[in-house]
Design an enzyme around this catalytic site. Structure first.
Site, mmCIF file in Angstrom:
data_model
loop_
_atom_site.group_PDB
_atom_site.id
_atom_site.type_symbol
_atom_site.label_atom_id
_atom_site.label_comp_id
_atom_site.label_asym_id
_atom_site.label_seq_id
_atom_site.Cartn_x
_atom_site.Cartn_y
_atom_site.Cartn_z
ATOM 1 N N CYS A 52 -8.026 -19.023 -16.716
ATOM 2 C CA CYS A 52 -6.864 -20.449 -17.027
ATOM 3 C C CYS A 52 -6.329 -20.454 -15.400
ATOM 4 O O CYS A 52 -6.244 -21.696 -15.109
ATOM 5 C CB CYS A 52 -5.726 -20.195 -18.182
ATOM 6 S SG CYS A 52 -6.635 -19.657 -19.588
ATOM 7 N N HIS A 84 0.308 -24.301 -17.484
ATOM 8 C CA HIS A 84 -1.104 -24.253 -18.070
ATOM 9 C C HIS A 84 -0.847 -24.606 -19.957
ATOM 10 O O HIS A 84 0.151 -23.889 -20.341
ATOM 11 C CB HIS A 84 -1.631 -22.900 -18.247
ATOM 12 C CG HIS A 84 -2.812 -22.573 -18.959
ATOM 13 N ND1 HIS A 84 -4.023 -23.465 -18.850
ATOM 14 C CD2 HIS A 84 -3.005 -21.427 -19.651
ATOM 15 C CE1 HIS A 84 -4.793 -22.995 -19.827
ATOM 16 N NE2 HIS A 84 -4.215 -21.886 -20.447
ATOM 17 N N ASN A 142 -6.456 -25.760 -25.351
ATOM 18 C CA ASN A 142 -6.404 -25.016 -24.125
ATOM 19 C C ASN A 142 -7.808 -25.147 -23.330
ATOM 20 O O ASN A 142 -8.962 -24.701 -24.012
ATOM 21 C CB ASN A 142 -6.346 -23.420 -24.449
ATOM 22 C CG ASN A 142 -6.268 -22.317 -23.217
ATOM 23 O OD1 ASN A 142 -6.488 -22.907 -22.035
ATOM 24 N ND2 ASN A 142 -5.795 -21.232 -23.485
HETATM 25 N N1 ACO Z 1 -5.333 -20.703 -39.560
HETATM 26 C C1 ACO Z 1 -4.404 -20.119 -40.576
HETATM 27 N N2 ACO Z 1 -4.090 -18.618 -40.395
HETATM 28 C C2 ACO Z 1 -4.338 -18.151 -39.307
HETATM 29 C C3 ACO Z 1 -4.955 -18.774 -38.144
HETATM 30 C C4 ACO Z 1 -5.548 -20.259 -38.271
HETATM 31 N N3 ACO Z 1 -6.471 -20.669 -37.459
HETATM 32 N N4 ACO Z 1 -5.282 -17.699 -36.969
HETATM 33 C C5 ACO Z 1 -4.642 -16.667 -37.670
HETATM 34 N N5 ACO Z 1 -4.117 -16.960 -38.594
HETATM 35 C C6 ACO Z 1 -3.461 -15.996 -39.787
HETATM 36 C C7 ACO Z 1 -3.647 -14.359 -39.295
HETATM 37 O O1 ACO Z 1 -4.756 -14.236 -39.761
HETATM 38 C C8 ACO Z 1 -2.339 -13.969 -39.731
HETATM 39 O O2 ACO Z 1 -2.510 -13.718 -41.089
HETATM 40 P P1 ACO Z 1 -1.836 -12.231 -41.931
HETATM 41 O O3 ACO Z 1 -0.418 -12.245 -41.446
HETATM 42 O O4 ACO Z 1 -2.104 -12.372 -43.234
HETATM 43 O O5 ACO Z 1 -2.389 -11.180 -41.024
HETATM 44 C C9 ACO Z 1 -1.239 -14.868 -39.543
HETATM 45 O O6 ACO Z 1 -1.843 -16.173 -39.418
HETATM 46 C C10 ACO Z 1 -0.530 -14.612 -37.990
HETATM 47 O O7 ACO Z 1 -1.004 -14.273 -37.243
HETATM 48 P P2 ACO Z 1 -0.748 -14.052 -35.759
HETATM 49 O O8 ACO Z 1 -1.787 -13.761 -35.064
HETATM 50 O O9 ACO Z 1 0.135 -12.936 -35.768
HETATM 51 O O10 ACO Z 1 -0.224 -15.394 -35.262
HETATM 52 P P3 ACO Z 1 0.606 -15.869 -34.097
HETATM 53 O O11 ACO Z 1 2.039 -16.477 -34.547
HETATM 54 O O12 ACO Z 1 0.729 -14.754 -33.040
HETATM 55 O O13 ACO Z 1 -0.176 -16.939 -33.489
HETATM 56 C C11 ACO Z 1 -1.895 -17.344 -31.814
HETATM 57 C C12 ACO Z 1 -1.638 -16.795 -33.067
HETATM 58 C C13 ACO Z 1 -1.700 -18.861 -31.874
HETATM 59 C C14 ACO Z 1 -3.302 -17.111 -31.530
HETATM 60 C C15 ACO Z 1 -0.693 -16.803 -30.763
HETATM 61 O O14 ACO Z 1 -0.776 -15.485 -30.898
HETATM 62 C C16 ACO Z 1 -1.075 -17.438 -29.447
HETATM 63 O O15 ACO Z 1 -1.288 -18.571 -29.105
HETATM 64 N N6 ACO Z 1 -1.431 -16.378 -28.405
HETATM 65 C C17 ACO Z 1 -1.930 -16.781 -27.062
HETATM 66 C C18 ACO Z 1 -3.262 -16.949 -26.976
HETATM 67 C C19 ACO Z 1 -3.767 -17.839 -26.086
HETATM 68 O O16 ACO Z 1 -3.199 -18.880 -25.807
HETATM 69 N N7 ACO Z 1 -4.811 -17.340 -25.303
HETATM 70 C C20 ACO Z 1 -5.480 -18.259 -24.572
HETATM 71 C C21 ACO Z 1 -5.952 -17.607 -23.254
HETATM 72 S S1 ACO Z 1 -4.518 -16.946 -22.398
HETATM 73 C C22 ACO Z 1 -3.769 -18.184 -22.159
HETATM 74 O O17 ACO Z 1 -4.147 -19.254 -21.721
HETATM 75 C C23 ACO Z 1 -2.169 -18.269 -22.306
#
Ligand code: ACO
Length: 326
Positions: A112, A253, A283
């Site tokens: 990124c 970003h 993203n």
């Molecule tokens: N739809 C519905 N439910 C979902 C989805 C989805 N698309 N994805 C995950 N869930 C569920 C999970 O299975 C979990 O269920 P459970 O509690 O029954 O196990 C629940 O939602 C919560 O999951 P978490 O992973 O804890 O959710 P979180 O609030 O952390 O959000 C996310 C997940 C959006 C990926 C977040 O962690 C995030 O944005 N992280 C940064 C990732 C990123 O941006 N990476 C890109 C590269 S690095 C960068 O550019 C910064």
């Protein structure tokens, strides 16, 4: 010695994939995606469109807009995590497509923050008196690397490209007022595509185990993203000897609206100075900052002389922040 920004351009594929479309692909909902990420839709490249194609469309548009002859370009710096091929470079495909005959061309792989890594490299190149024009590209076709069976990642990413044409300039001292780039390879497994490189070549086994796609520990990535970008931005502000209130535009970003909000609050920046377009594109990794900059220019938000602070974080982990005077 510094550089002028002759122009910034972007291109996103025509095909729009909305959260409602995704509801038909994986077990998710518009509400979950919107609340957790801020994304409403993203763009998806055509089957026959590659990363260099997206960047070439952005670059050719720019050359036409400013009547620029690409044969003048001395160097191409191409930031991507989704190259057309592993050998040869995407920069070379791009060079051929835009007719930059004279340019030497190479890829950088910094995920990124690739555009910001590239900007620092371009600044270095432009300090040499025999390099006058550098074309910097940040482009990605992430839709080919995401696992469309994995709801925790496939909802996050989109395709797109942005380019910046830079010209060596002696008219003022410093375009980049301060910078901070960093990396921590110890944390690379938290966001990685395990198969496809030398460490684990493509194989039927890798495909069956779905290791040819992006794997991410979302929560850990989230926490690191906020912390690393905060430290990086604070370092840049300190080095430039400015107050955060002097920043005219903060261009983070676009990965997750909650990451952007957490960062904004920690840095004490007002909402109206933070540019956000994640709702439209998701993203787009190395393309996200130049796409945002082009939109800001189209909307006449950024003005000459203003202080623009860009920051990013991504796989590697890599991160970086650059403060420029526009
Ligand atoms: N739809 C519905 N439910 C979902 C989805 C989805 N698309 N994805 C995950 N869930 C569920 C999970 O299975 C979990 O269920 P459970 O509690 O029954 O196990 C629940 O939602 C919560 O999951 P978490 O992973 O804890 O959710 P979180 O609030 O952390 O959000 C996310 C997940 C959006 C990926 C977040 O962690 C995030 O944005 N992280 C940064 C990732 C990123 O941006 N990476 C890109 C590269 S690095 C960068 O550019 C910064």
């Amino acid at each position: 010695m510094s550089f002028e920004i002759l122009g910034i351009s972007s291109y996103v594929p025509k095909k729009v994939l909305t959260n409602y479309d995704l509801e038909r692909i994986v077990d998710t909902s518009d509400q979950w995606i919107t609340e957790r990420t801020g994304i409403k839709e993203r763009r998806i490249a055509d089957e026959n469109e590659t990363t260099s194609d997206l960047a070439a469309k952005a670059a050719l548009k720019l050359f036409e807009e400013i009547s620029f002859n690409p044969s003048k370009i001395d160097a191409i710096v191409f930031a991507t995590a989704t190259p057309d091929n592993l050998i040869a470079s995407t920069a070379c495909s791009f060079q051929a497509k835009i007719g930059a005959r004279k340019a030497f061309a190479f890829d950088i792989s910094a995920a990124c923050p690739g555009f910001l890594y590239g900007l620092k490299i371009a600044d270095g190149l432009l300090r040499s008196d025999d390099i006058e024009y550098v074309l910097l590209a940040g482009a990605e076709t992430l839709s080919r690397y995401v696992d469309w069976l994995d709801r925790t990642t496939c909802v996050l990413f989109g395709d797109g490209a942005g380019v910046a044409l830079l010209k060596r300039s002696t008219s003022f001292n410093k375009r980049i007022l301060s910078w901070n780039l960093g990396a921590d390879g110890n944390l690379r497994d938290l966001l990685i595509m395990p198969a496809g490189g030398i460490a684990m070549p493509f194989s039927k086994n890798a495909l069956d185990k779905r290791l040819c796609y992006i794997k991410m520990k979302g929560r850990e990535v989230f926490k690191n993203a906020v912390l690393k970008m905060q430290n990086s931005v604070e370092d840049v502000i300190r080095k430039a000897k400015i107050k955060s209130s002097e920043i005219d535009w903060f261009v983070p970003h676009q990965a997750n609206i909650r990451i952007i909000e957490a960062l904004r609050e920690r840095l004490g920046l007002p909402k109206d100075k933070v540019y956000v377009n994640i709702n439209k594109y998701g993203n787009t990794s190395a393309a996200s900052i130049p796409i945002a900059l082009r939109e800001m220019l189209d909307r006449k938000l950024v003005k000459k002389g203003q202080l623009v602070l860009m920051t990013s974080f991504g796989a590697g982990f890599t991160w970086g922040s650059i403060l420029i005077r526009w």
